[in-house]
Design a protein around this motif. Structure first.
Motif, mmCIF file in Angstrom:
data_model
loop_
_atom_site.group_PDB
_atom_site.id
_atom_site.type_symbol
_atom_site.label_atom_id
_atom_site.label_comp_id
_atom_site.label_asym_id
_atom_site.label_seq_id
_atom_site.Cartn_x
_atom_site.Cartn_y
_atom_site.Cartn_z
ATOM 1 N N GLU A 166 0.607 -1.051 -0.172
ATOM 2 C CA GLU A 166 -0.527 -0.256 -0.216
ATOM 3 C C GLU A 166 0.451 1.242 0.180
ATOM 4 N N PRO A 167 0.591 2.433 -0.345
ATOM 5 C CA PRO A 167 1.651 3.517 -0.741
ATOM 6 C C PRO A 167 1.350 4.500 0.568
ATOM 7 N N VAL A 168 2.828 4.463 0.924
ATOM 8 C CA VAL A 168 2.237 5.603 2.392
ATOM 9 C C VAL A 168 2.491 7.215 2.288
ATOM 10 N N ASP A 169 1.462 7.735 2.887
ATOM 11 C CA ASP A 169 1.550 9.085 2.777
ATOM 12 C C ASP A 169 1.337 9.552 4.100
ATOM 13 N N ALA A 170 2.377 10.715 4.649
ATOM 14 C CA ALA A 170 2.785 10.654 5.785
ATOM 15 C C ALA A 170 2.946 12.231 5.824
ATOM 16 N N ASP A 171 3.026 12.722 6.550
ATOM 17 C CA ASP A 171 4.092 14.412 7.525
ATOM 18 C C ASP A 171 5.224 13.457 8.293
ATOM 19 N N PRO A 172 6.577 13.525 8.037
ATOM 20 C CA PRO A 172 7.834 12.996 8.824
ATOM 21 C C PRO A 172 7.341 14.059 10.003
#
Length: 527
Positions: free
Chosen positions: A62-68
């Motif tokens: 699955e794609p991962v989209d987040a703010d580090p």
């Protein structure tokens, strides 16, 4: 999972993840490690945040989209999004062997937690890739900071080093490693295939969570696992807590390392021992049989070329830490090299040297430890050594304390000392409580120094007391001092012993000869 099967395990993980408030990250990492899918991607996003979630989503494709939230998290997301430029190795000519060195680093042995194993793994890798039957060696180390990931190839060699980042601003200790086990495994399973470095065989050598992380990666990558087993931590646990069981924190950690060693023995496709340690290992690992063990010895590379400058003179150069002065000129030298650690017992050596009166007739040189940013162990050992030095004004100028040198410079110093011997040989004084094998001792013997080391541990595999070196009781200052004094007072009569020690190393422990059975083992497993 082996007892209940993947379906029952997945169902139990799902129940725990959906109804537990505290253990979500750990449980999701367990699922990732075993390639189980107890939650959908949407459920996982609603349950856990951060790296554990990203590792799980990655395992689901699955794609991962987040703010580090940190440099480490940004680095992880950059890798997931293919935003890190990494080298790609060409197809190997033979089996690919990965070896791990997660405690300490490879740059300067004797600094922090780096020691003889660092030197051996580096020289073994170089010897293996010189052979036609080994295609490539990959050495796995931890990156010095959580902001970069580097994969490098040694010039002119198929020896690669992979620096795995961990989410910590300081070097990890064995006690810290459990917190980073899942992360280390994930980085390896991502980096090695990405760089064309997928191993056929993985070799681990410590009984800790770092080795378990590498073993987890080996399983996920389909590689065979080799584990070098030693009597510790089982022996250490028994001796440390036999009469005093009040330090529960230490006991729990020692028990955890025992459990890690037992797991690695169970998982390994081949368990090996160092030299001739089978009997002691079998006493602590009843699940093993003599037929299941293979004994392989370690060894040393040829000495580096000499340099024009005198390294002996650097022992006399003024510095903040004690150095030798003119009163030490021409005296026999007792040399000790290694990391500053309680097990290495440098303060005990200084005390023994003083109490035996050896400061009146010899110079003592200690080399090891970081020059700055010392670990707590390093600082404690150094403070004790300096306190002892200050307590004995008569020994001033006879004791030198230097931070870690490169291995090449240490070996050049040893050869320079050996070349200046006019009668009695200079002495390599290994004061450790025990040594599993003692690469530093082998290097000193190779140079022609007279080796004196502990009776306990692995030195007896190659030191024949009185013939090619001496074994002494290092359990207390009195016995160590008496043993060293006896050797020193024999004077020139020990020259033949030092020469025999040099022959032992050159005939039996040359790194190319030592590499041959390792290569045979790796080829057997990979075939």
């Amino acid at each position: 999972m082996r007892e209940h099967g993947p379906e029952a395990t997945t169902a139990e993980l799902r129940r725990a993840l959906l109804f537990s408030e505290d253990a979500g990250e750990m449980l999701l990492d367990i699922a990732t490690l075993h390639r189980l899918a107890p939650l959908t991607a949407t459920e996982a996003r609603d349950t856990v945040r951060g790296p554990a979630l990203w590792r799980y989503l990655d395992s689901l494709g699955e794609p991962v989209d987040a703010d580090p939230r940190s440099p480490y998290e940004k680095l992880m997301l950059d890798l997931l999004h293919d935003d890190i430029a990494l080298p790609v190795a060409s197809a190997p000519s033979g089996p690919v062997v990965a070896q791990s060195m997660l405690i300490g680093g490879t740059a300067r042995p004797g600094e922090g937690a780096s020691g003889g194993l660092t030197v051996f793994l580096s020289s073994l890798a170089d010897a293996l890739v010189r052979r036609e039957d080994v295609g490539r060696v990959v050495t796995v180390v931890l990156a010095p900071e959580p902001t970069t990931v580097t994969v490098t190839q040694k010039t002119g060699s198929d020896h690669w080093t992979v620096h795995v980042p961990v989410d910590s601003p300081v070097a990890l200790t064995q006690q810290d490693m459990a917190l980073h086990r899942a992360g280390i495994t994930w980085w390896l399973t991502r980096l090695l295939p990405r760089c064309g470095l997928t191993p056929d065989v993985v070799h681990v050598r410590y009984s800790d969570d770092g080795s378990l992380a590498v073993a987890d990666a080996a399983r996920l990558l389909g590689a065979k696992l080799v584990f070098t087993v030693t009597p510790d931590p089982h022996r250490h646990l028994a001796e440390r807590h036999l009469e005093d069981a009040r330090d529960l924190t230490a006991m729990r950690f020692d028990l955890h390392r025992v459990r890690a060693a037992d797991h690695l023995v169970e998982r390994a496709d081949q368990v090996i021992t160092i030299g001739g340690r089978q009997d002691e290992v079998l006493r602590h690992f009843p699940q093993l049989t003599p037929a299941a063990l293979e004994a392989l010895e370690e060894g040393v590379a040829p000495s580096p070329a000499a340099v024009e400058r005198s390294l002996v003179r650097e022992l006399f150069a003024p510095a903040a830490l004690p150095r030798l002065d003119a009163s030490a000129e021409g005296l026999p030298v007792l040399l000790n090299v290694g990391r500053l650690h309680p097990m290495k017992q440098q303060p005990l050596l200084v005390r023994a040297w003083l109490e035996a009166g050896l400061h009146e007739e010899t110079a003592l040189v200690l080399i090891g430890g970081s020059s700055t940013d010392r670990t707590p162990d390093e600082q404690a050992v150094l403070d004790e050594v300096l306190d002892l030095a200050r307590s004995a004004p008569s020994a001033r100028g006879r004791l030198a304390v230097l931070p870690a040198w490169s291995n090449d410079d240490v070996r050049r110093l040893q050869h320079e000392l050996a070349a200046t011997t006019t009668g009695a040989p200079h002495v390599y004084a290994c004061s450790s409580a025990k040594e599993e094998f003692g690469i530093a001792v082998l290097e000193a013997m190779d140079a022609g120094l007279l080796a004196v080391g502990p009776q306990r541990g692995g030195l007896h595999c190659y030191v024949d007391h009185g013939r090619n070196g001496f074994l002494v009781d290092t359990s207390n200052a009195r016995s160590l001092g008496e043993g060293l004094a006896d050797v020193v007072h024999r004077g020139a009569a020990t020259a033949d012993v030092a020469a025999a020690g040099q022959r032992t190393v050159r005939e039996r422990f040359d790194i190319d000869a030592v590499a041959e059975p390792f290569a045979a083992l790796y080829n057997r497993l990979s075939g």
